[in-house]
Design a protein around this motif. Sequence first.
Motif, PDB file in Angstrom:
ATOM      1  N   ARG A 248      47.174  35.689  40.481  1.00  0.00           N
ATOM      2  CA  ARG A 248      48.267  36.652  40.696  1.00  0.00           C
ATOM      3  C   ARG A 248      48.327  37.675  39.565  1.00  0.00           C
ATOM      4  N   ALA A 249      48.189  37.197  38.338  1.00  0.00           N
ATOM      5  CA  ALA A 249      48.241  38.108  37.184  1.00  0.00           C
ATOM      6  C   ALA A 249      47.051  39.062  37.195  1.00  0.00           C
TER       7      ALA A 249
ATOM      8  N   SER B 222      38.879  49.824  35.047  1.00  0.00           N
ATOM      9  CA  SER B 222      38.505  50.279  33.706  1.00  0.00           C
ATOM     10  C   SER B 222      39.121  49.420  32.605  1.00  0.00           C
ATOM     11  N   GLU B 223      40.219  48.759  32.894  1.00  0.00           N
ATOM     12  CA  GLU B 223      40.885  47.916  31.895  1.00  0.00           C
ATOM     13  C   GLU B 223      40.403  46.465  31.930  1.00  0.00           C
ATOM     14  N   ILE B 224      39.588  46.116  32.924  1.00  0.00           N
ATOM     15  CA  ILE B 224      39.116  44.736  33.057  1.00  0.00           C
ATOM     16  C   ILE B 224      37.746  44.616  32.411  1.00  0.00           C
ATOM     17  N   GLN B 225      37.616  43.664  31.509  1.00  0.00           N
ATOM     18  CA  GLN B 225      36.355  43.453  30.798  1.00  0.00           C
ATOM     19  C   GLN B 225      35.543  42.386  31.520  1.00  0.00           C
TER      20      GLN B 225
ATOM     21  N   LYS C  18      45.485  46.007  40.267  1.00  0.00           N
ATOM     22  CA  LYS C  18      46.153  46.994  41.117  1.00  0.00           C
ATOM     23  C   LYS C  18      46.916  48.025  40.287  1.00  0.00           C
ATOM     24  N   ARG C  19      47.425  47.599  39.150  1.00  0.00           N
ATOM     25  CA  ARG C  19      48.207  48.511  38.321  1.00  0.00           C
ATOM     26  C   ARG C  19      47.332  49.381  37.417  1.00  0.00           C
ATOM     27  N   TYR C  20      46.284  48.804  36.824  1.00  0.00           N
ATOM     28  CA  TYR C  20      45.506  49.521  35.804  1.00  0.00           C
ATOM     29  C   TYR C  20      44.068  49.821  36.216  1.00  0.00           C
TER      30      TYR C  20
ATOM     31  N   TYR D  34      38.764  37.271  39.409  1.00  0.00           N
ATOM     32  CA  TYR D  34      39.872  36.829  40.255  1.00  0.00           C
ATOM     33  C   TYR D  34      40.371  37.894  41.231  1.00  0.00           C
ATOM     34  N   PRO D  35      40.448  39.180  40.843  1.00  0.00           N
ATOM     35  CA  PRO D  35      40.937  40.167  41.819  1.00  0.00           C
ATOM     36  C   PRO D  35      40.073  40.260  43.076  1.00  0.00           C
TER      37      PRO D  35
END
Length: 120
Positions: free
Chosen positions: A93-94, A105-108, A100-102, A20-21
Amino acid sequence: MNFIEKDKKLRFVRGLLAFYPLVTDPKTLIELDGWLKSVIKRAIRERNRLIAGQGLDPSKLYAVTENELLDGSWYKADVPNESILPSFVRGWRAARKFYKRYGLSEIQSPSYYTAISRYT
C-alpha cells in the motif's frame, strides 16, 4: 503507517519494495502476511516449549495473543524497538501510494538488479 494514513512522505522506496507497485492484486501478499504471522506464532510456541523443557524460569515464556503480535504490544522492555508485525500488504500500500504520488523517478531500483552494481 504515517505515510499511508497521515501523508508523511517516505524518505525513499527501494529494494524489494521498488517492485511492489507492479502488483495489482494483493491476494498473494495477504497470504504472505498470514504465513508470516503463522511462522512467528509457531516460533514463539517452540521457544516456550524449549524453555519449559529446560526447567528455566517460566516468566521467560511468552503468552502472546494474535492482536498483541499484530500491534506489537507484546514487547515490553526497557530498550525501545519497533515491534509491530511487518506486513507485505502494508508495504505494498505504501509503495503504490508513493508511486502514484511521486512517480518512478523517486523509486530506487534494487542495486542487485542494475548493471552498475556489477562494478561497485
